[in-house]
Design an enzyme around this catalytic site. Structure first.
Site: not given
Length: 186
Positions: A86, A143, A116, A184, A166, A181
């Site tokens: 999108n 989004g 970096h 479910k 992450t 995280r």
């Protein structure tokens, strides 16, 4: 033994200089293609698809990418069938980005491979690092999702809007938050 090029270092997740002549030239070519894509007319679908085929390392059938779209090189993006990207998405492809089949990216999704050094003296040298990103089949990134360097997201996954991914996400889950995280299984 011949020394590695900066491009080879970049794709091997080693310190590299992005200002290298070869990488600068590759980036310029991508920017030219992106300019043509992002400023194409809405009814120029065939032209847009031709540009994306020229830009990406590989792209499957039945894809739709809504301008504006941004990337560093494009040639390190490998996508399967039925890709939907999108508006206003960014893929910093200083390393390989693999997108499976049936991947949906909502507006403003950002996928980063570049980062970096945390050591300030090394960072001041101008050297950078990049780690690959892999996204499995049947994945929806909501989004504003940010996918960080080196992350793998399994198949059949939904990542909630605004999440910052992450670390790796397993198959068949819904994950949200910052840091992202699992909440479910599906």
């Amino acid at each position: 033994m011949q020394e590695k090029t900066e491009k080879e270092k970049m794709l091997n997740s080693e310190l590299y200089l992005a200002t290298d002549e070869e990488l600068t030239r590759m980036h310029f070519v991508a920017r030219q293609l992106l300019y043509s894509f992002n400023f194409s007319q809405p009814d120029e679908v065939d032209r847009q698809q031709h540009i994306i085929h020229s830009l990406f390392g590989k792209i499957g059938s039945n894809f739709s990418i809504k301008p504006p779209f941004y990337c560093d090189y494009g040639c390190h993006i490998f996508a399967g069938n039925n890709l939907y990207i999108n508006f206003d998405c960014t893929i910093i492809d200083c390393n390989k980005v693999h997108l499976g089949n049936n991947v949906l990216l909502a507006p403003k999704v950002q996928i980063y491979t570049a980062y970096h050094p945390t050591n300030p003296n090394l960072r001041l040298s101008g050297k950078e690092l990049a780690a690959p990103v892999t996204i499995g089949d049947n994945v929806w990134l909501g989004g504003g999702v940010i996918v960080c360097p080196g992350v793998s997201i399994g198949s059949n996954v939904t990542i909630g809007a605004g999440s910052v991914v992450t670390q790796d996400i397993p198959h068949n889950v819904v994950a949200v938050g910052n840091p992202c995280r699992v909440i479910k299984s599906v």
